[in-house]
Design an enzyme around this catalytic site. Structure first.
Site, short mmCIF file in Angstrom:
data_model
loop_
_atom_site.label_atom_id
_atom_site.label_comp_id
_atom_site.label_asym_id
_atom_site.label_seq_id
_atom_site.Cartn_x
_atom_site.Cartn_y
_atom_site.Cartn_z
CB CYS A 95 2.34 -7.97 1.14
SG CYS A 95 4.33 -9.21 -0.20
CG HIS A 185 5.36 -4.28 0.12
ND1 HIS A 185 4.86 -4.88 1.17
CD2 HIS A 185 6.12 -5.54 -0.35
CE1 HIS A 185 5.24 -6.34 1.54
NE2 HIS A 185 5.98 -6.28 0.54
CD GLU A 187 3.81 -1.70 3.31
OE1 GLU A 187 5.13 -2.79 3.90
OE2 GLU A 187 3.43 -1.86 2.17
#
Length: 246
Positions: A95, A185, A187
């Protein structure tokens, strides 16, 4: 878990609270990589160089990629990105980290004129994804969690686009043999996006987005998110391990 003294070390840069390495960090830990997590917004100093590191992981956050006055550590991050690409140290920018990678290498980043992109968004494979060591296994249409007000407007010279989306063109790219940036994202899951909706949701709603629907879409996509993005994190960790063994 006991860490081997010769285990590869990776520098992990976190830009604010609530934006840790999450699923990606869990996979790099499981692969035996040793993270050196730096929080520059707390005043922690970034290393001057990547000497001694086998990888660089740059996480997301609210600052813009060029907001050097409000986030004065960003020039040092961009310098580390350039060093990673110039020396071949494996890099993954997530990001804001992906935007910093683009900006540091000659691309451009802008505020999205359509307002923020939030929620689970399906991505499309581009031809260069075939055979890519990190994103080659991502299926067409895989959902990705999004929460960003800015976007990469132009990729750096020589960058290879890997994944795209209907509302944000540059979702994943590679520069050189071992540097990757993503706009999304990989994660996070629904709990993290729900936290972001509590803090940033009112502003997103004023800009025309639907934070509640965004959280619901990420929660609904969690089975696929857990399958696809940890796999790419493991693939990046293997690139780091191979680089460390060279």
């Amino acid at each position: 878990m006991t860490t081997h003294p010769d285990a590869p070390r990776i520098l992990v840069i976190q830009h604010e609270d609530g934006t840790g390495p999450g699923l990606v960090g869990a996979e790099t830990d499981a692969a035996g990589l040793v993270p050196h997590l730096v929080h520059p917004w707390r005043g922690e100093a970034l290393p001057a160089t990547l000497t001694g590191y086998a990888g660089l992981l740059v996480l997301g956050g609210a600052p813009g990629a060029g907001d050097d006055e409000t986030a004065p550590w960003l020039p040092a991050v961009r310098a580390l990105v350039r060093e990673a690409v110039g020396t071949g140290v494996p890099l993954l920018g997530i990001c804001l980290g992906g935007q910093l990678t683009a900006l540091a290498l000659g691309g451009s980043v802008r505020v999205r004129p359509r307002g923020p992109e939030i929620g689970a968004v399906p991505l499309r494979r581009l031809p260069a994804a075939d055979g890519d060591p990190v994103f080659g296994s991502v299926p067409d249409g895989a959902p990705a969690a999004q929460w960003h007000w800015d976007e990469i407007a132009e990729l750096p010279p020589g960058a290879v686009p890997l994944l795209t989306g209907a509302d944000c063109v540059h979702q994943a790219f590679r520069v050189g043999p071992r540097a990757w940036g993503v706009q999304f994202h990989p994660e996070v899951l629904g709990a993290a996006v729900a936290d972001w909706a509590r803090s940033d949701g009112p502003a997103a709603a004023r800009a025309g987005a639907d934070p509640a629907a965004a959280v619901a879409s990420v929660r609904a996509a969690e089975p696929e998110l857990r399958e696809v993005w940890p796999r790419t994190a493991r693939a990046w960790a293997e690139v780091v391990r191979s680089y460390a063994r060279r």
